[in-house]
Design a protein around this motif. Sequence first.
Motif, PDB file in Angstrom:
ATOM      1  N   LEU A  63       0.820  -1.212   0.000  1.00  0.00           N
ATOM      2  CA  LEU A  63       0.000   0.000   0.000  1.00  0.00           C
ATOM      3  C   LEU A  63       0.856   1.266   0.000  1.00  0.00           C
ATOM      4  N   ALA A  64       2.122   1.131   0.327  1.00  0.00           N
ATOM      5  CA  ALA A  64       3.021   2.286   0.311  1.00  0.00           C
ATOM      6  C   ALA A  64       3.507   2.607  -1.092  1.00  0.00           C
ATOM      7  N   MET A  65       3.158   1.760  -2.068  1.00  0.00           N
ATOM      8  CA  MET A  65       3.551   2.021  -3.445  1.00  0.00           C
ATOM      9  C   MET A  65       3.012   3.369  -3.892  1.00  0.00           C
ATOM     10  N   PRO A  66       3.869   4.273  -4.417  1.00  0.00           N
ATOM     11  CA  PRO A  66       3.386   5.571  -4.886  1.00  0.00           C
ATOM     12  C   PRO A  66       2.252   5.412  -5.887  1.00  0.00           C
ATOM     13  N   SER A  67       1.249   6.243  -5.744  1.00  0.00           N
ATOM     14  CA  SER A  67       0.077   6.181  -6.607  1.00  0.00           C
ATOM     15  C   SER A  67      -0.176   7.552  -7.214  1.00  0.00           C
ATOM     16  N   VAL A  68      -0.955   7.574  -8.264  1.00  0.00           N
ATOM     17  CA  VAL A  68      -1.314   8.848  -8.885  1.00  0.00           C
ATOM     18  C   VAL A  68      -2.044   9.719  -7.867  1.00  0.00           C
ATOM     19  N   GLY A  69      -1.611  10.956  -7.760  1.00  0.00           N
ATOM     20  CA  GLY A  69      -2.198  11.877  -6.791  1.00  0.00           C
ATOM     21  C   GLY A  69      -1.354  12.050  -5.541  1.00  0.00           C
ATOM     22  N   SER A  97      -9.264  -4.123  -3.036  1.00  0.00           N
ATOM     23  CA  SER A  97      -8.619  -5.377  -2.672  1.00  0.00           C
ATOM     24  C   SER A  97      -7.955  -5.998  -3.889  1.00  0.00           C
ATOM     25  N   THR A  98      -6.855  -6.698  -3.649  1.00  0.00           N
ATOM     26  CA  THR A  98      -6.183  -7.427  -4.718  1.00  0.00           C
ATOM     27  C   THR A  98      -6.617  -8.887  -4.680  1.00  0.00           C
ATOM     28  N   ALA A  99      -6.514  -9.550  -5.817  1.00  0.00           N
ATOM     29  CA  ALA A  99      -6.892 -10.956  -5.898  1.00  0.00           C
ATOM     30  C   ALA A  99      -5.804 -11.831  -5.285  1.00  0.00           C
ATOM     31  N   GLY A 100      -6.141 -13.080  -5.053  1.00  0.00           N
ATOM     32  CA  GLY A 100      -5.146 -14.016  -4.535  1.00  0.00           C
ATOM     33  C   GLY A 100      -5.164 -14.094  -3.020  1.00  0.00           C
ATOM     34  N   LYS A 101      -4.138 -14.732  -2.458  1.00  0.00           N
ATOM     35  CA  LYS A 101      -4.092 -14.999  -1.028  1.00  0.00           C
ATOM     36  C   LYS A 101      -3.344 -13.936  -0.232  1.00  0.00           C
ATOM     37  N   ALA A 102      -2.823 -12.935  -0.917  1.00  0.00           N
ATOM     38  CA  ALA A 102      -1.957 -11.974  -0.228  1.00  0.00           C
ATOM     39  C   ALA A 102      -2.706 -11.068   0.736  1.00  0.00           C
ATOM     40  N   ALA A 103      -4.007 -10.881   0.530  1.00  0.00           N
ATOM     41  CA  ALA A 103      -4.807 -10.014   1.406  1.00  0.00           C
ATOM     42  C   ALA A 103      -4.196  -8.622   1.499  1.00  0.00           C
ATOM     43  N   GLU A 104      -3.876  -8.064   0.351  1.00  0.00           N
ATOM     44  CA  GLU A 104      -3.267  -6.749   0.304  1.00  0.00           C
ATOM     45  C   GLU A 104      -4.151  -5.807  -0.500  1.00  0.00           C
ATOM     46  N   GLY A 105      -4.049  -4.516  -0.204  1.00  0.00           N
ATOM     47  CA  GLY A 105      -4.812  -3.528  -0.932  1.00  0.00           C
ATOM     48  C   GLY A 105      -3.968  -2.846  -1.981  1.00  0.00           C
ATOM     49  N   GLN A 106      -4.632  -2.260  -2.958  1.00  0.00           N
ATOM     50  CA  GLN A 106      -3.966  -1.499  -4.010  1.00  0.00           C
ATOM     51  C   GLN A 106      -4.530  -0.091  -4.015  1.00  0.00           C
ATOM     52  N   LEU A 261     -13.783  -4.794  -2.182  1.00  0.00           N
ATOM     53  CA  LEU A 261     -13.670  -3.869  -1.065  1.00  0.00           C
ATOM     54  C   LEU A 261     -12.554  -4.352  -0.151  1.00  0.00           C
ATOM     55  N   PHE A 262     -11.609  -3.491   0.149  1.00  0.00           N
ATOM     56  CA  PHE A 262     -10.484  -3.856   1.004  1.00  0.00           C
ATOM     57  C   PHE A 262     -10.781  -3.388   2.420  1.00  0.00           C
TER      58      PHE A 262
END
Length: 359
Positions: A63-69, A97-106, A261-262
Amino acid sequence: MSLASLGWDAQFAASYARFDRRGNRPGRIARVDRGVCTVLTETGTTRASLAGRMLGIIARDPLAMPSVGDWTAVRRWDDDRFTVEAVLPRRSAIVRSTAGKAAEGQAVAANADTVAVVESLDPDPDAGRIERLMALAHESGAEPILVLTKADAVADPDLLAADLATAVPEGTAVIPVSAVTGRGIARVRDYIAVGRTLALIGASGAGKSTLVNTLAGAEVMATRRLRADGRGRHTTSYRALIPIPGGGVVLDTPGLRAVGLFDRRPGDAASPADGLALAFGDLEELAAACRFGDCRHDTEPGCAVAEAVANGLVTTRRLDNWRKLQREQAFERQRVEVRGRDGRRRGRRPKRNLHPWER
């Protein structure tokens, strides 16, 4: 360009103070491409790569990945190379929410003042999709509105708008617009005064890019006609921050085919409330009046929700969609809990979505 016109203010300036050193400058991310960010600064547009420290932070927390804005600290090196050194605290963030088992948000977009859920009136607007995206918008921490495009393509846009308004919380601005006739465009412009950011989210073909072009007064985003079956074409393939002449900025996003929904954990910045509860505030209020605290709103006696449905105050479709999204949220919460337990078993502290400035 002026940083103030892009949304820079005293709060962001205070966050930047710790990074204000020789070689650094503040800027706002307009686009992200495979680890390289296009950053708007007072001296112009800069292409900056992610620094080693940032890559380490992202590895620990996607989630710390830089995003637009995002507002960032950009460093210029002696060899005219630029790197993103830090991401400043987000005031709001659209996270799915991201797909897969990682349970991480984007993080889809950051630091929007207003999030417009964009839905086309033609063909066949989808109230269930509006509700899902409205929950995402509420969760972001920004002000949600509903923008209904292609008002010129239907016989009675006001009647359709009134019907779709039942899919959003009372008091939410519902704006039918037309890029052809100009209807509603002035109302949308009110949300992008100088220094303010309007983010657009919606399905492919909803008319987001056409709306951006209309607001910008130029062809800044590519557009395509709908397919023969009426479905939207996935035209915009990247997120972009577009400065609007005489106003603030618009944040355009690609069509969202599937939006999970994350369930963000306590302590996350820019997550002030439960977006699902806010998007379905009418049902939450009714549920609180049920006779039993664990009411399933089915056949239980004294169910205020079932009574409202029977009296036509709430549609069965809205109730079913609320239940569906609640199940998804519960599943997502379970994934996060399992991830935390797995981390403890491996002898590590469970992850929390810390942002770079918290480390």
